[in-house]
Design a protein around this motif. Sequence first.
Motif, PDB file in Angstrom:
ATOM      1  N   ASP A 242       7.004  -1.584  -2.107  1.00 37.31           N
ATOM      2  CA  ASP A 242       6.160  -2.709  -1.738  1.00 37.31           C
ATOM      3  C   ASP A 242       6.126  -2.887  -0.227  1.00 37.31           C
ATOM      4  O   ASP A 242       7.148  -2.755   0.453  1.00 37.31           O
ATOM      5  CB  ASP A 242       6.698  -3.982  -2.407  1.00 37.31           C
ATOM      6  CG  ASP A 242       5.864  -5.198  -2.071  1.00 37.31           C
ATOM      7  OD1 ASP A 242       6.258  -5.914  -1.118  1.00 37.31           O
ATOM      8  OD2 ASP A 242       4.828  -5.419  -2.721  1.00 37.31           O
TER       9      ASP A 242
ATOM     10  N   ASP B 115      -0.963   0.706  -3.822  1.00 39.51           N
ATOM     11  CA  ASP B 115      -0.592  -0.445  -2.996  1.00 39.51           C
ATOM     12  C   ASP B 115       0.869  -0.390  -2.563  1.00 39.51           C
ATOM     13  O   ASP B 115       1.402  -1.360  -2.027  1.00 39.51           O
ATOM     14  CB  ASP B 115      -0.868  -1.758  -3.742  1.00 39.51           C
ATOM     15  CG  ASP B 115      -0.122  -1.839  -5.067  1.00 39.51           C
ATOM     16  OD1 ASP B 115       0.720  -0.953  -5.339  1.00 39.51           O
ATOM     17  OD2 ASP B 115      -0.382  -2.793  -5.826  1.00 39.51           O
ATOM     18  N   SER B 116       1.534   0.741  -2.815  1.00 35.23           N
ATOM     19  CA  SER B 116       2.955   0.869  -2.477  1.00 35.23           C
ATOM     20  C   SER B 116       3.195   1.914  -1.380  1.00 35.23           C
ATOM     21  O   SER B 116       4.292   2.430  -1.244  1.00 35.23           O
ATOM     22  CB  SER B 116       3.750   1.250  -3.732  1.00 35.23           C
ATOM     23  OG  SER B 116       3.231   2.449  -4.304  1.00 35.23           O
TER      24      SER B 116
END
Length: 446
Positions: free
Chosen positions: A262, A314-315
């Motif tokens: 993240d 999204d990481s």
Amino acid sequence: MKKVLQVLTILVLSYTSVSAQWVTDSVSMGPGYSNNIFYGMGTGVQKTSPASNWHIAFSMNGKDSASVFANQQGNSTQFFTRVYNINRPITAWDSVTQADTLGSALLYNGDKSWYQGAFNDVPSSSVVDFGWGTYDQFLTHKFLGTRLFIIETGGKFYKFAIDSMNPFTYDWAFRIESLSPSIPTQTAFTLSKANGYNDRIFAYFNIDSGAAYDREPAISTWDFQIVGYPTYIPAGPQSAWRAVQGVLTNRGTAVAKANMIDVDVAQTDYKNIFSPIFAPAPAWINNWENNPYTTIGYDWKTFDLGSFMYLIPDSVSYFISAKNDSVYQLQFLGFGGSMNGNIKFRYRNMGSSPVAVKDYETLGALEIFPNPATTQVNILLNAKENTEARLTVTALNGQVVINQVQKITTGLNALQLNTANLPTGNYVVSLQDETGAVHKKMTVIR
């Protein structure tokens, strides 16, 4: 002779935190990826240049040695400029024909660094051989042309040779002649660093117009360019060099990739990468000292056949030590593909860049013998002081095939390297400590 010296400027002794707010931006390469974009972190687009207004790029930077790139942008395996290694000496200029392309290997720009262009991608046993020519270390101290090439662009074929390059003034002398009688061309050209290229990586040349182009902004103003470039993609029987669209970083801009974590978790822990070269770093990140200019590259996106859209995880994010002395976290958000070339991303300022740097190199020039190698090579270097250096051997497709730490002592060092498991091909041998890096081309023959 030392081919390339890179001086590191990212040894951090202190860190300053600032409030990190995301800034969202978007740029467009245009339909069909018709433009290249030079971008500065925190300052935005510095220049937009047509992707197809050049064919050959000549190095104007001593750190990139005698590199000569081809414009290998395109779609899939269709490159704007194709370079054939016809294995003819420069003295055979008058006898070259288009038939010499039959059975000739295509040459590609390396995706490791700016010092390995397509015209440097020629196997050789000589340490002073730079592909298109050799360095005359005894008389003229210039690079003198030794080989001929054929260039194909837009269905037209040209013979090409570089006669000389002066490494003190970066004056290039080269010849281009059409292999079609219906297309008359000049045969002699010169390019000089003094003609407005003092703060550029390359000067660019268009074969059709016979003109040089200043396509880059000043080297101190941009951190990456969004561009098409060739890379080797292993995919079973479909393995090949392919044209991809991606991000290449400027010389002196360092990048580390935070993979599969993240972005906010990455943000809280990223400053641990600011450590001397051999200190532990978080498991999710690759230290940026040894990374190629394709660390961001093209694979931050994937094409989904089901939705017929590009998907972006999204990481994945990137930390960039920028030219403006700040560090940024960069995350891509969208990619429009060839229909519009739109790219959307966001970034945030993570704080000050390094405030204490070393600007000298400990390691001396590398000598490798025997070269070509078979099962083992000897590496000689003369170090200024005791140090610990990382030894890497990198294939021209960017794959690191050997990676180990070596103790280096003051004075002459002799290292042995086992090459028995390396396939036939060209490699770059690098030794790097916290003060700099030295590189040497090595050929392995079975």
